[in-house]
Structures are given as structure tokens and as C-alpha cells.
Design an enzyme around this catalytic site. Structure first.
Site, mmCIF file in Angstrom:
data_model
loop_
_atom_site.group_PDB
_atom_site.id
_atom_site.type_symbol
_atom_site.label_atom_id
_atom_site.label_comp_id
_atom_site.label_asym_id
_atom_site.label_seq_id
_atom_site.Cartn_x
_atom_site.Cartn_y
_atom_site.Cartn_z
ATOM 1 N N TRP A 175 5.788 50.428 0.426
ATOM 2 C CA TRP A 175 4.528 50.282 -0.305
ATOM 3 C C TRP A 175 3.484 50.001 0.768
ATOM 4 C CZ3 TRP A 175 0.864 46.501 -1.818
ATOM 5 C CH2 TRP A 175 0.183 46.769 -2.991
ATOM 6 N N GLU A 203 -3.767 39.232 -26.970
ATOM 7 C CA GLU A 203 -2.894 40.374 -26.665
ATOM 8 C C GLU A 203 -1.444 40.131 -27.081
ATOM 9 O OE1 GLU A 203 -3.854 40.842 -22.329
ATOM 10 O OE2 GLU A 203 -3.845 42.960 -22.877
ATOM 11 N N ASN A 224 10.364 44.750 5.323
ATOM 12 C CA ASN A 224 9.422 44.380 4.246
ATOM 13 C C ASN A 224 8.540 43.259 4.768
ATOM 14 O OD1 ASN A 224 10.842 46.041 2.617
ATOM 15 N ND2 ASN A 224 11.528 44.468 1.177
ATOM 16 N N GLY A 225 7.270 43.234 4.341
ATOM 17 C CA GLY A 225 6.384 42.146 4.754
ATOM 18 C C GLY A 225 5.338 42.646 5.731
ATOM 19 N N LYS A 282 0.184 49.881 -20.843
ATOM 20 C CA LYS A 282 -0.061 49.300 -19.521
ATOM 21 C C LYS A 282 -1.140 50.075 -18.778
ATOM 22 C CE LYS A 282 0.759 46.319 -16.334
ATOM 23 N NZ LYS A 282 0.118 45.020 -16.559
ATOM 24 N N CYS A 294 7.614 46.764 -1.076
ATOM 25 C CA CYS A 294 8.739 47.446 -0.425
ATOM 26 C C CYS A 294 10.091 46.937 -0.914
ATOM 27 C CB CYS A 294 8.679 47.231 1.077
ATOM 28 S SG CYS A 294 7.096 47.641 1.784
ATOM 29 N N LYS A 338 -5.668 36.983 -23.076
ATOM 30 C CA LYS A 338 -4.201 36.832 -22.945
ATOM 31 C C LYS A 338 -3.602 36.422 -24.277
ATOM 32 C CE LYS A 338 -3.621 38.540 -20.271
ATOM 33 N NZ LYS A 338 -4.475 39.208 -19.365
ATOM 34 N N ARG A 344 9.423 47.914 -8.305
ATOM 35 C CA ARG A 344 8.483 47.114 -7.520
ATOM 36 C C ARG A 344 7.293 47.947 -7.051
ATOM 37 N NH1 ARG A 344 12.010 42.979 -4.696
ATOM 38 N NH2 ARG A 344 10.658 43.167 -2.905
ATOM 39 N N HIS A 373 -25.458 27.954 -30.289
ATOM 40 C CA HIS A 373 -26.361 29.027 -30.714
ATOM 41 C C HIS A 373 -25.710 29.925 -31.768
ATOM 42 C CE1 HIS A 373 -29.257 27.810 -27.729
ATOM 43 N NE2 HIS A 373 -28.277 27.733 -26.851
ATOM 44 N N GLU A 394 -10.766 35.515 -20.169
ATOM 45 C CA GLU A 394 -9.428 36.000 -19.801
ATOM 46 C C GLU A 394 -8.335 35.236 -20.573
ATOM 47 O OE1 GLU A 394 -8.230 38.478 -18.559
ATOM 48 O OE2 GLU A 394 -6.240 37.949 -17.866
HETATM 49 O O1 M6R Z 1 -5.408 49.048 -15.096
HETATM 50 P P1 M6R Z 1 -6.747 48.386 -15.371
HETATM 51 O O2 M6R Z 1 -6.906 47.101 -14.652
HETATM 52 O O3 M6R Z 1 -7.890 49.323 -15.122
HETATM 53 O O4 M6R Z 1 -6.695 48.088 -16.915
HETATM 54 C C1 M6R Z 1 -7.784 47.564 -17.595
HETATM 55 C C2 M6R Z 1 -7.357 46.978 -18.921
HETATM 56 O O5 M6R Z 1 -6.791 47.958 -19.738
HETATM 57 C C3 M6R Z 1 -6.329 45.858 -18.732
HETATM 58 O O6 M6R Z 1 -6.823 44.871 -17.882
HETATM 59 C C4 M6R Z 1 -5.960 45.235 -20.078
HETATM 60 O O7 M6R Z 1 -7.039 44.543 -20.593
HETATM 61 C C5 M6R Z 1 -4.727 44.347 -19.900
HETATM 62 N N1 M6R Z 1 -3.791 44.607 -20.938
HETATM 63 C C6 M6R Z 1 -5.049 42.908 -19.862
HETATM 64 O O8 M6R Z 1 -3.958 42.082 -19.946
#
Ligand code: M6R
Length: 603
Positions: free
Chosen positions: A75, A486, A99-100, A598, A2, A483, A27, A502, A479
Site C-alpha cells: 500500500w 447511521e 511493512n511500515g 460504503k 501492507c 454515527k 487491508r 434559537h 459527526e
Molecule cells: O468515501 P467518502 O468519505 O467520500 O464518503 C462520504 C460519505 O458517504 C461517508 O462519510 C458517510 O457519511 C459515512 N457512512 C459516514 O459514516
């Protein structure tokens, strides 16, 4: 999440209220509203969806001349994103925005209902305005009524309230949710939930502290805390718009990493009561009919799912199987209606995840979405939804979305264990205590960030990175590697530490960088042996552990934790910051890395 704005002065109220809300749009929100009090009358407008809808509704509305106004983007947390649930909420003569989350709203609402108060919305916010008016009906002045209202509220709030009883005044209160007051050289007073909307309108601002409340009138602001008067600590506002949105951080990703402690608090808010997890959103699922869980997701959301699969089996004793959505769709899967089908998505629009969800629905499975965006396609399609409440994530590389997904899944695991009576109460207590410690574990230690910045210069080349871990630290390794690749464009893989011998260990030499996640609370000795094997083959080792490890080339010492998830989240922070610092050194666009989007709406 919010957004809040407020204004006292002679200018056209609509202009600041709408432009201010526009600044807060990033936001994320699902409805918006404003209220303006002028010449003894309050006008209010609300609209669902985009701000342009509110803009259109108020097109012919004008309110110049002295008056006061408040505006809000909502939100949804309590109640659907409808116009009735949009703010402002009103009583007989007052309007409020908030908000909150008011944690004790149910108790307050029950009392007010007994007094015959009628509620229009399903929100927690509406109790504020009715409680305020109740105190006035009982003979209090508006000022003492507001003070009493604030002291009755538990939870997190930034509140603005206006009332015909004091038509020149905006009442305000802040606790655990940001609220900023600004003053212009023309003696106008402004409010906002961040400083971005105030740029260009005021030269000085005050960032309120938790527990502060008060009232603002033309020219003057009264500030209190625990009924004691406080001095106003105004400071210059010198930011430009974009850096204000980044709150001084270099990149949105960095801001989002630092925000995790706060947003995880939002994820937890209202969902733990005593020794129980409360997920009202799932009250209609009959868990007696559910014997297993299948989770489908992509990318980072898949890693959150994989983490949860350990939790579901270990804590809730429920079989859990996780699949990458794009694989699941074409493998002709065997599905049955006693399996709960869960999808996880930050955006709620990922094409493969959405199609997997539709497949499961068509097979008659009960479906649950764990998602950050209300009203997204995935949320609209699923039977049930748990919102992760991370707020909008701007960096393409997901950080706070991942943290809040894991927290939501952990909550859901405990909830399910309780429903199925598979989790002993002592274990439940330990888990809840551990959950409540996570916001603290997610505070970024500046000294560690600085050390990662210094170390990052040694990790800009080489023929690859292996992030290794065991158990839940294996999905975290996946993960961490995702990161890094990417945003740095360096090759990185996540691997289960026990699997290195292995095959992948053939790659080991001094140009292979191993990032070893070595928690103390889970399989430390097993992990140690795996790392020693890599050291013996001359791999360059960056060890992340609370225990000093003499073979490490570089070492990041983490804090002592009593629960593996505490270590998990601290190590998550470190891998995120490491990727960030490497990417910055390489001169890459951290927030918009090449080739990535995104929201991946194509399969
Ligand atoms: O919006 P989603 O969580 O469904 O997206 C899935 C992936 O495209 C997303 O997590 C992607 O791997 C990100 N860029 C990771 O940082």
C-alpha cells in the site's frame, strides 16, 4: 495497508504465499509480489493491481520440495504503486519485504549511494536489502549483517529478508508493526502480519514484540532483542477466519475504533521533522499564489472539513470555506484560481465529491485530494494528494477514516502556515507537541467503554438526540449525531450549542437526550450556560467533560488535556463507542446498517 507472509518448508510455496496474501487483501493494497528461494536460486514475481494479476503471472510456477518464500501486498507510501516499487526489493543476492516506514531511509540511502549502490525503486524499503549486503561485503556473516541492519533502522517495520548467503533462512524483525510467527506440527515455519492467513496451517503462533528480530531455519527459530536471546512464547491459534480478521472484536467498527491510536501514528509517520511538518507530496504547490481554501466533501468527510476550517483560519490565517459537494455542484459557484480546492473522501469514489473536483479543475483551480484510497478516481483526478493512511475501513460507519482525515488536515494547516509564514514558531512547537500526543489520547479507556455499555440501555428510546458543542466541537457534535443515526436508526442532530435557544430548545423535555461536549480548553463557560438552559427545560443530559457537572443526568469524565484537539479526539472516541453500544443493544447490524453503502458512487 501492507501485508506480509513467509514460509519455510517442503510444501508448494506459491499456495501459502498467495492464499495468505488473499487473507490480508481486506487491508487494502495496490501491488503484490513474492520471492521463493530453492536449490540455490531465487525466483521473484511482482504485479500491480489486484492479487489476481500476481496469481495469473505465477500460474505455471511450481516450487515444491524444501525451500523458503516471502510474499507482500504493498500500500504505497513512498513512490507510486508501480511494479518496480512493489516488494520484494533486491540487491545482488538478497530479497526483502517490509511493512511500515523507515524514517531515516534518506540518510541511509545517501551513504549507500556514495558507496556506488544503485537503487531501482523510490521506496524506503530498498535501503534495507542494500544495507544488509553492504555489511556482508564488509566481512560480516549474514546473521551479524542482519543484526547490524536492524539496529541502523529508525521507524516502524515488519521485515522478512532472504539471501543466497544463507539459503535455508528467513531473517525477520518487528517494530511498531505487527508480525506473527507460526509453527506447524510438520515443523514448517510461517510468518504473517496477522494471524488470519495462518488459520488452517498452524496450531500455535507467537505475536512478536517491538524490537524483536531473529532468523528462522528448518525446525528452529532464533529470537533476539538488543542482541540478547529471547524465549519463544508460542500460544494456541484457535480463531476462525472471520473473527481473526476482526481480531476478537465483535464488529469491524469496534475494531476500527480501537485501531485509531495506531493508524493515526501511521498518518503522522515521516511527516514531522523537528519543528516542521514535511509533506513532500505538496512540494510543487506554490503557496504564494494561494489566498484561500475551499473544501468540498460529503458526510463524515464533510465534518472533517468543517473541523479543519477552524484550524485553517485560526492557525494558518488562511480563509477557508467548506461546502457539501452535492450543494456546491449546482449553485453556480464563484471560483478563482487563487483558491486551493480541496476534496476529502475516505473511499475516493464518492460521485458528488468527484464531480465537484472535476468542476474545480475545469475552472483552472489547483486541486488537492485528501483520501484514504490510493489510485481511486478522486486521487487520479486531483493535481495533488495527501493519503490519510487509515488502512481499509470495513464498517460502513466511518471512524478511523474520520480521525485520520482530521489529523491530515491539521498537518496540512501547519504546513501551510509554515509555507505562508503565518504561524509563529512557538505556536508551531505547541501544535506539533499536541499532534504527537494524539495517538495516546486515542487509546480506548476500557473503564469508559464499560461505562458507556452500561449507560447505553438508558438511551434506546426517546424522541431524539441533540449532540451539542461549540467551535471545533460543533463539527464533532455533527459527526457524533451522524454515527448514532447511521447505526441505531434513532433520530439525532448535531447543533452548535449557542443556536439551541434559537428554535430547537422548543423540543426540550425529559425525552429529549442532549449529549453535551464540554471541553475545558475551549469556551467552557459559554458551553456551560447553554447546557444549563437545556437542563432548566428538563432535557435529559449526558455530559462529556473533564469537569464534573452537577446538573448532568449521566456524566462521562474525560482526562485533562492542555490542547483542544486532545479533548476533541477523546470525545470523538466516546461518541463513537456510545453509538456502537446503543446499536448493539438494539440488535442492529453495526457494520452494515440498513440503506447505507460504503462507497456512494451515485449522486
Ligand atoms: O468515501 P467518502 O468519505 O467520500 O464518503 C462520504 C460519505 O458517504 C461517508 O462519510 C458517510 O457519511 C459515512 N457512512 C459516514 O459514516
Amino acid at each position: 495497508m501492507c501485508g506480509i507472509v513467509g514460509y519455510i518448508g517442503v510444501k508448494e510455496k506459491r499456495n501459502f504465499l498467495l492464499s495468505g496474501l488473499k487473507e490480508l487483501e481486506y487491508r487494502g493494497y495496490d501491488s503484490a509480489g513474492i520471492a521463493v528461494l530453492k536449490n540455490g536460486e531465487i525466483d521473484s514475481f511482482k504485479a500491480t493491481g489486484k492479487l489476481s494479476h500476481l496469481d495469473a503471472k505465477t500460474k505455471n510456477y511450481s516450487s515444491s520440495g524444501f525451500g523458503i518464500g516471502i510474499g507482500h501486498t504493498r500500500w504505497a507510501t513512498h513512490g507510486k504503486p508501480t511494479e518496480i516499487n512493489a516488494h520484494p526489493h533486491w540487491g545482488k543476492f538478497s530479497y526483502v519485504i517490509h511493512n511500515g516506514i523507515i524514517e531515516n531511509y534518506k540518510e541511509i540511502k545517501e551513504d549507500l549511494l556514495k558507496d556506488g549502490v544503485e537503487f531501482l525503486s523510490q521506496t524506503d524499503t530498498e535501503v534495507i536489502v542494500h544495507l544488509f549486503e553492504k555489511f556482508i561485503r564488509n566481512g560480516e556473516t549474514a546473521f551479524s549483517a542482519f543484526e547490524k541492519t536492524v539496529s541502523s533502522l529508525q521507524g516502524a517495520y515488519a521485515i522478512l529478508l532472504i539471501s543466497l548467503k544463507e539459503p535455508d533462512v528467513i531473517f525477520f524483525a518487528k517494530n511498531a508493526v505487527p508480525l506473527v510467527i507460526g509453527k506447524s506440527t510438520d515443523n514448517e515455519i510461517f510468518f504473517s502480519s496477522s494471524d488470519a492467513p495462518l488459520i488452517g496451517w498452524v496450531k500455535e503462533v507467537m505475536y512478536l514484540e517491538d524490537g524483536q528480530y531473529g532468523w528462522a531455519q528448518n525446525h528452529s527459530i532464533t529470537l533476539l532483542k538488543n542482541t540478547t536471546s529471547q524465549s519463544l512464547k508460542m500460544q494456541p491459534l484457535t480463531l476462525d477466519k472471520i473473527s481473526a480478521q476482526k481480531d476478537g472484536y465483535r464488529f469491524f467498527m469496534e475494531k476500527e475504533i480501537y485501531e485509531q491510536s495506531l493508524v493515526v501514528g501511521e498518518t503522522l509517520m515521516g511527516r514531522i521533522k523537528g519543528n516542521s511538518v514535511v509533506l513532500d507530496e505538496l512540494s510543487h504547490i506554490n503557496f504564494d499564489n494561494i489566498n484561500a481554501i475551499k473544501i468540498c466533501a460529503c458526510g463524515t468527510s464533510y465534518h472533517a472539513a468543517l473541523t479543519a476550517s477552524y484550524l485553517f483560519e485560526r492557525l494558518a490565517k488562511v480563509r477557508c470555506n467548506v461546502e457539501i459537494a452535492s450543494e456546491f455542484r449546482y449553485k453556480t459557484p464563484l471560483l478563482d484560481t487563487t483558491t486551493l480546492f480541496v476534496v476529502i473522501s475516505q473511499s475516493g469514489e464518492t460521485a458528488d465529491t468527484l464531480e465537484a473536483l472535476k468542476m474545480a479543475k475545469n475552472r483552472g483551480m489547483t486541486t488537492l485530494a485528501i483520501c484514504n484510497v490510493d489510485n481511486s478516481s478522486i486521487v487520479r483526478t486531483a493535481d495533488f494528494t495527501l493519503l490519510t493512511r487509515a488502512g481499509i475501513e470495513k464498517g460502513v460507519a466511518s471512524t478511523k477514516a474520520f480521525a485520520t482525515q482530521v489529523i491530515t488536515l491539521w498537518l496540512f494547516t501547519l504546513f501551510m502556515g509554515e509555507q505562508k509564514k503565518t504561524i509563529p514558531s512557538e505556536l508551531m512547537t505547541e501544535e506539533i507537541e499536541a499532534l504527537l500526543r494524539i495517538p495516546l489520547a486515542l487509546h480506548v479507556d476500557e473503564a469508559i467503554h464499560e461505562k458507556l455499555h452500561r449507560l447505553s440501555k438508558r438511551y434506546l428510546h426517546g424522541h431524539g438526540f441533540f449532540f451539542i458543542g461549540r467551535d471545533i466541537f460543533y463539527p464533532l457534535a455533527l459527526e457524533g449525531a451522524l454515527k448514532l443515526k447511521e447505526i441505531s436508526y434513532l433520530h439525532a442532530e448535531g447543533y452548535p450549542a449557542g443556536e439551541m435557544k434559537h428554535g430547537p430548545i422548543a423540543l426540550a423535555d425529559s425525552e429529549l437526550f442532549t449529549i453535551a461536549l464540554m471541553p475545558k480548553t475551549l469556551l467552557y463557560d459559554k458551553m456551560k450556560s447553554n447546557v444549563e438552559e437545556l437542563s432548566a427545560r428538563d432535557s435529559t443530559l449526558l455530559v462529556i467533560s473533564p469537569e464534573t457537572f452537577e446538573l448532568a443526568d449521566d456524566f462521562i469524565k474525560t482526562k485533562a488535556h492542555i490542547h483542544p484537539m486532545g479533548e476533541f479526539f477523546e470525545m470523538m472516541l466516546i461518541t463513537q463507542l456510545l453509538a456502537l453500544e446503543i446499536s448493539i443493544r438494539l440488535g442492529n447490524d453495526v457494520d452494515m446498517p440498513r440503506n447505507l453503502a460504503k462507497s456512494v458512487t451515485v449522486e
